[in-house]
Design an enzyme around this catalytic site. Sequence first.
Site, PDB file in Angstrom:
ATOM      1  N   ASP A 405       0.985  -4.163   7.959  1.00  0.00           N
ATOM      2  CA  ASP A 405       0.983  -3.405   9.177  1.00  0.00           C
ATOM      3  C   ASP A 405       2.587  -2.804   9.543  1.00  0.00           C
ATOM      4  O   ASP A 405       3.554  -3.586   9.282  1.00  0.00           O
ATOM      5  CB  ASP A 405       0.476  -4.281  10.572  1.00  0.00           C
ATOM      6  N   GLU A 458       0.983   0.186   5.493  1.00  0.00           N
ATOM      7  CA  GLU A 458       0.879   1.483   6.518  1.00  0.00           C
ATOM      8  C   GLU A 458       2.306   1.779   6.682  1.00  0.00           C
ATOM      9  O   GLU A 458       2.994   1.054   7.432  1.00  0.00           O
ATOM     10  CB  GLU A 458       0.106   0.909   7.604  1.00  0.00           C
TER      11      GLU A 458
END
Length: 728
Positions: A405, A458
């Site tokens: 993330d 990401e």
Amino acid sequence: MSDRIDRDVINALIAGHFADPFSVLGMHKTTAGLEVRALLPDATDVWVIEPKTGRKLAKLECLDSRGFFSGVIPRRKNFFRYQLAVVWHGQQNLIDDPYRFGPLIQEMDAWLLSEGTHLRPYETLGAHADTMDGVTGTRFSVWAPNARRVSVVGQFNYWDGRRHPMRLRKESGIWELFIPGAHNGQLYKYEMIDANGNLRLKSDPYAFEAQMRPETASLICGLPEKVVQTEERKKANQFDAPISIYEVHLGSWRRHTDNNFWLSYRELADQLVPYAKWMGFTHLELLPINEHPFDGSWGYQPTGLYAPTRRFGTRDDFRYFIDAAHAAGLNVILDWVPGHFPTDDFALAEFDGTNLYEHSDPREGYHQDWNTLIYNYGRREVSNFLVGNALYWIERFGIDALRVDAVASMIYRDYSRKEGEWIPNEFGGRENLEAIEFLRNTNRILGEQVSGAVTMAEESTDFPGVSRPQDMGGLGFWYKWNLGWMHDTLDYMKLDPIYRQYHHDKLTFGMLYNYTENFVLPLSHDEVVHGKKSILDRMPGDAWQKFASLRAYYGWMWAFPGKKLLFMGNEFAQAREWNHDASLDWHLLEGGDNWHHGVQRLVRDLNLTYRHHKAMHELDFDPYGFEWLVVDDKERSVLIFVRRDKEGNEIIVASNFTPVPRHDYRFGINQPGKWREILNTDSIHYHGSNAGNGGTVHSDEIASHGRQHSLSLTLPPLATIWLVREAE
């Protein structure tokens, strides 16, 4: 009063301010013999017992009414195994003395932990059931180098920090203690006097299980057994494999209708897993399941990085869920958050009274967007904690991939910061060199230790080489989310079809950089929250046009180079934004057949067709796998391309992003012959208008678009069609 132990030492020990309990407690050699000392609050009588015979060897004298006992066993010179018979409130108990055991952590482990190169620190740190010298119990180890005193407190000692102070291994800053009788299932924490003299209660950073929020204690439980990676699971992650990911928030996929409570891991195994398999997805991606205190963080602010959240059941229940997914042929991706952690005082924040896990300067250590703290990747023990965690989920739970993330927030020091709010690196640049090295090192270790598992980034910027090998200057991820593609295509699709011709490049631009990374095309949870509307609701026009545009978009997405990701609810065109506190709108699929059923059937057929034809996935990252046939017809918003497999077999993909059917649309092709329509998003099966080409169409020897042969097709309104060449 004994002259053997100074009164100040006894006072400090009882008050919990003595840092070296093993120098006082336990068995010690003296000129008079072996002396045994024990701190046993509330005890009235204590004897030293010979375990084999049960014989009382000596009664300990109470030197302080608060529970300090001492006694000498004369004529004994060599240490031996003993027990203590302790009378509490008139009841005698036989216990093993935790202070008769030697150091727990082996010298090599201590050295590797200090160097930050212990691949599996969780095998040493944390709470581990063990047997020492024939005694069963639990060994505890915690890194807190600046604490003045650390004790284990829990259900086994009335949460009393006086009873089990720990030994400090000064060379590593690790405190350790073996507690006989402490067993799996019991709650515990670490009580410490921190560097500033403040009393703190901390959860174990390496806890393998934790209490259900809002409680914050850790649970003793053993390491799960290792999960063997199968060749099938390894192949499913490869670059040439069909990868279609169903992204799921376990707490809101479906809930109990009577009380809106979550489904358990086992209920999800029985409901979610077969649904995802039936829908044709290849992978399940789980929003973070690490323990976290705040439901509204969706798991992205974890406090227990090694503990699956108790919201949905136990650690073993989570293992059951993963096993069920694997049995169904689904690989499991875990969203992993090594970028930041919350400020909750029971967790990592100022762990030992200093900024141990985080940077001390808020310009480096505080994330103002999320009110979270940023890991100090330059500290070896911190990066070791995180790298070990990545291995832990893959080796001990069978996780097949980690989606990392917020990578951009890690690799840029000025991420979301104004001038003066960040500190340049040693070369004056904005890159976080320590974070970059941490990511490279993590990916390198995973590649070496668990070959077949992969990582996905990401990453929202144009940082070069995110999914390129480290020896080429890359970060070493296997895949990168293509957020640029996602933003461009959604911006295009929300336009009234009249205006799409002026923004044709939003659909074609992605191919200009497509081979710079190994891309995943994501329609993730971030795109259906915070006022962005649902994917369906972003489509313009009336209901018919909205659903037709969505179907055309999905047909385009599944054909475009790159692996696929769809957030839950989008597969049946949920109309409202995602709400983490409620179930998906499954009622939209109740009653008679409707547009939502049509989208659901389309996504299933897209998955199954995509998986069946190698041309749609085998060469996602090779320019040979894609070729434009029509790229410049912006006036009619038509785009046509081919996908190609290694053997040269082609599939033609044609999209018409206006509500006007295009009859007799001619374009040049590479391979003459008979072409069969294998997917049409305008099919009546999906609640479209059923315009199309009657199943098959033959090519003509008519030159078009610089090619000798061509096809003449009907392009349905707001639709995408796929055609495959029939064998002669």
